[in-house]
Scaffold this active site. Structure first.
Site, PDB file in Angstrom:
ATOM      1  N   TYR A 111       0.903  -7.466  -2.290  1.00  0.00           N
ATOM      2  CA  TYR A 111       0.942  -6.091  -2.812  1.00  0.00           C
ATOM      3  C   TYR A 111       1.153  -6.116  -4.328  1.00  0.00           C
ATOM      4  O   TYR A 111       0.423  -5.481  -5.087  1.00  0.00           O
ATOM      5  CB  TYR A 111       2.063  -5.311  -2.121  1.00  0.00           C
ATOM      6  CG  TYR A 111       2.127  -3.843  -2.508  1.00  0.00           C
ATOM      7  CD1 TYR A 111       1.370  -2.896  -1.828  1.00  0.00           C
ATOM      8  CD2 TYR A 111       2.939  -3.406  -3.558  1.00  0.00           C
ATOM      9  CE1 TYR A 111       1.418  -1.553  -2.180  1.00  0.00           C
ATOM     10  CE2 TYR A 111       2.994  -2.073  -3.918  1.00  0.00           C
ATOM     11  CZ  TYR A 111       2.234  -1.142  -3.225  1.00  0.00           C
ATOM     12  OH  TYR A 111       2.281   0.190  -3.580  1.00  0.00           O
ATOM     13  N   LYS A 144      -1.815  -4.986  -7.035  1.00  0.00           N
ATOM     14  CA  LYS A 144      -1.604  -3.818  -7.902  1.00  0.00           C
ATOM     15  C   LYS A 144      -1.643  -4.226  -9.384  1.00  0.00           C
ATOM     16  O   LYS A 144      -2.123  -3.458 -10.225  1.00  0.00           O
ATOM     17  CB  LYS A 144      -0.279  -3.126  -7.569  1.00  0.00           C
ATOM     18  CG  LYS A 144      -0.269  -2.450  -6.202  1.00  0.00           C
ATOM     19  CD  LYS A 144      -1.244  -1.285  -6.127  1.00  0.00           C
ATOM     20  CE  LYS A 144      -1.122  -0.541  -4.806  1.00  0.00           C
ATOM     21  NZ  LYS A 144      -2.053   0.589  -4.683  1.00  0.00           N
TER      22      LYS A 144
HETATM   23  N1  LIG Z   1       4.534   5.411  -0.741  1.00  0.00           N
HETATM   24  C1  LIG Z   1       5.084   4.895  -1.845  1.00  0.00           C
HETATM   25  O1  LIG Z   1       6.306   4.900  -2.026  1.00  0.00           O
HETATM   26  C2  LIG Z   1       4.181   4.296  -2.912  1.00  0.00           C
HETATM   27  C3  LIG Z   1       4.758   3.843  -4.103  1.00  0.00           C
HETATM   28  C4  LIG Z   1       3.931   3.303  -5.094  1.00  0.00           C
HETATM   29  C5  LIG Z   1       2.559   3.250  -4.885  1.00  0.00           C
HETATM   30  N2  LIG Z   1       2.021   3.690  -3.718  1.00  0.00           N
HETATM   31  C6  LIG Z   1       0.558   3.617  -3.550  1.00  0.00           C
HETATM   32  O2  LIG Z   1       0.065   4.916  -3.255  1.00  0.00           O
HETATM   33  C7  LIG Z   1      -1.069   4.824  -2.403  1.00  0.00           C
HETATM   34  C8  LIG Z   1      -0.847   5.638  -1.145  1.00  0.00           C
HETATM   35  O3  LIG Z   1       0.338   5.200  -0.512  1.00  0.00           O
HETATM   36  P1  LIG Z   1       0.866   5.874   0.836  1.00  0.00           P
HETATM   37  O4  LIG Z   1       2.257   5.416   1.037  1.00  0.00           O
HETATM   38  O5  LIG Z   1       0.564   7.316   0.813  1.00  0.00           O
HETATM   39  O6  LIG Z   1      -0.092   5.100   1.891  1.00  0.00           O
HETATM   40  P2  LIG Z   1      -0.357   5.375   3.442  1.00  0.00           P
HETATM   41  O7  LIG Z   1      -0.322   4.055   4.125  1.00  0.00           O
HETATM   42  O8  LIG Z   1       0.533   6.467   3.954  1.00  0.00           O
HETATM   43  O9  LIG Z   1      -1.867   5.933   3.439  1.00  0.00           O
HETATM   44  C9  LIG Z   1      -2.945   5.103   3.116  1.00  0.00           C
HETATM   45  C10 LIG Z   1      -4.224   5.776   3.618  1.00  0.00           C
HETATM   46  O10 LIG Z   1      -5.313   4.867   3.336  1.00  0.00           O
HETATM   47  C11 LIG Z   1      -6.137   4.790   4.475  1.00  0.00           C
HETATM   48  N3  LIG Z   1      -6.802   3.484   4.526  1.00  0.00           N
HETATM   49  C12 LIG Z   1      -6.201   2.261   4.513  1.00  0.00           C
HETATM   50  N4  LIG Z   1      -7.131   1.302   4.647  1.00  0.00           N
HETATM   51  C13 LIG Z   1      -8.338   1.917   4.739  1.00  0.00           C
HETATM   52  C14 LIG Z   1      -9.672   1.443   4.911  1.00  0.00           C
HETATM   53  N5  LIG Z   1      -9.947   0.139   5.031  1.00  0.00           N
HETATM   54  N6  LIG Z   1     -10.668   2.358   4.951  1.00  0.00           N
HETATM   55  C15 LIG Z   1     -10.405   3.686   4.854  1.00  0.00           C
HETATM   56  N7  LIG Z   1      -9.151   4.193   4.700  1.00  0.00           N
HETATM   57  C16 LIG Z   1      -8.124   3.312   4.649  1.00  0.00           C
HETATM   58  C17 LIG Z   1      -5.199   4.969   5.657  1.00  0.00           C
HETATM   59  O11 LIG Z   1      -5.900   5.393   6.831  1.00  0.00           O
HETATM   60  C18 LIG Z   1      -4.220   6.022   5.126  1.00  0.00           C
HETATM   61  O12 LIG Z   1      -4.660   7.331   5.418  1.00  0.00           O
HETATM   62  C19 LIG Z   1      -1.268   3.335  -2.117  1.00  0.00           C
HETATM   63  O13 LIG Z   1      -2.211   2.814  -3.019  1.00  0.00           O
HETATM   64  C20 LIG Z   1       0.110   2.762  -2.379  1.00  0.00           C
HETATM   65  O14 LIG Z   1       0.073   1.397  -2.713  1.00  0.00           O
HETATM   66  C21 LIG Z   1       2.790   4.213  -2.716  1.00  0.00           C
END
Ligand SMILES: NC(=O)c1ccc[n+]([C@@H]2O[C@H](COP(=O)([O-])OP(=O)(O)OC[C@H]3O[C@@H](n4cnc5c(N)ncnc54)[C@H](O)[C@@H]3O)[C@@H](O)[C@H]2O)c1
Length: 269
Positions: A158, A162
């Site tokens: 991860y 990133k």
């Molecule tokens: N949640 C946090 O605290 C946080 C913090 C920093 C960064 N982020 C980043 O923000 C973004 C969203 O995070 P989140 O927690 O909302 O993620 P999440 O896991 O809740 O949602 C990810 C979405 O991506 C879709 N997805 C994954 N692989 C796929 C594929 N191969 N084809 C099509 N769709 C696909 C999933 O179905 C899901 O709807 C990510 O890039 C994550 O790294 C999240």
């Protein structure tokens, strides 16, 4: 006069838009006036979100884990909306808790294919439309863990993917600048998810967030969406190649003082 933050008439694609931060970005862009296509493999969730968010939302069910899946997703989005102005690369693999804190290679492939290959393949498929738009913008969703290490929170893959996404953002910004397409990223900090594990549901985490994050709360999907709206809009017309941190000030806190406050607040003293 129309606000430079206004997105009426703009056509946007959000990958991974069915839930979490992506769903917040979908809602935010739609509220700002854009027509939005949700690209996600979770078709039921994406459809439910589209129905709840009113007209102007399109769903493309696709797995962007392959170059062909990326090409097809963009082609369907373009056909459905009649063009493309904004691309948000938000999808990432689900967090694999077994890999947190371990040095191993089992989840490299997932992170490489979704965070890096998909962002590049989707950008390439969308590029002609973004250039034709005259105000094309790409926003990649990175993380503060691209530049700092949360060994107990995320896998090595991860962090590395990133960090690569940040550099891809800068590379593409230089490559596309002359054609008028801007490329930026947002780096969320601690965000309370609307599904699965919620960080501040744990009372110790909550105390740490309340004592260490200068704004004294976890972020929300809407906090991230507002930054994406800015970067996608004409208000950011002279901003490209940047990674905008959205972490309530977490990253600027001096480490010793922040740790002391966290231990004290969690009653560990
Ligand atoms: N949640 C946090 O605290 C946080 C913090 C920093 C960064 N982020 C980043 O923000 C973004 C969203 O995070 P989140 O927690 O909302 O993620 P999440 O896991 O809740 O949602 C990810 C979405 O991506 C879709 N997805 C994954 N692989 C796929 C594929 N191969 N084809 C099509 N769709 C696909 C999933 O179905 C899901 O709807 C990510 O890039 C994550 O790294 C999240």
């Amino acid at each position: 006069m129309m606000s430079r933050f206004d997105l009426h008439g703009r056509k946007a694609v959000v990958t991974g838009g069915a839930q979490g931060i992506g769903a917040g970005i979908v809602r935010g862009l739609a509220e700002a006036g854009a027509t939005v296509t949700i690209v996600d493999r979770q078709s039921d969730k994406a459809r439910a979100l589209a129905e709840a968010s009113g007209p102007g939302l399109v769903v493309v069910t696709a797995d962007i884990g392959s170059a062909e899946g990326c090409r097809q997703a963009i082609s369907q989005a373009r056909d459905a909306m009649g063009g493309l102005d904004i691309l948000v690369n938000n999808a990432a693999p689900a967090r694999n808790r077994e890999m947190i804190g371990r040095i191993a290679d089992v989840d490299w492939a997932d992170h490489e294919s979704i965070v890096l290959h998909a962002a590049a393949a989707i950008a390439e498929s969308a590029l002609d439309d973004l250039v034709a738009s005259g105000h094309g913008a790409i926003v990649n969703v990175s993380s503060i863990l691209a530049t700092s290490i949360g060994a107990d929170q995320s896998s090595l893959a991860y962090h590395v993917s990133k960090a690569g996404l940040n550099q891809f953002t800068r590379w593409l910004a230089v490559r596309c600048g002359a054609s008028g397409v801007r490329v930026n990223a947002v780096a969320p900090g601690l965000v309370d998810r609307d599904v699965g594990h919620k960080l501040t549901a744990n009372p110790v985490n909550k105390k740490i967030v309340d004592s260490v994050v200068p704004l004294r709360r976890a972020g929300t999907a809407r906090d991230i969406a507002d930054a994406v709206i800015f970067l996608a809009s004409d208000a950011a017309a002279y901003v490209t190649g940047q990674v905008l941190t959205i972490d309530g000030g977490l990253g600027i806190n001096e480490v010793f003082g922040a740790s002391l406050r966290a231990y004290t607040a969690a009653g560990e003293r």
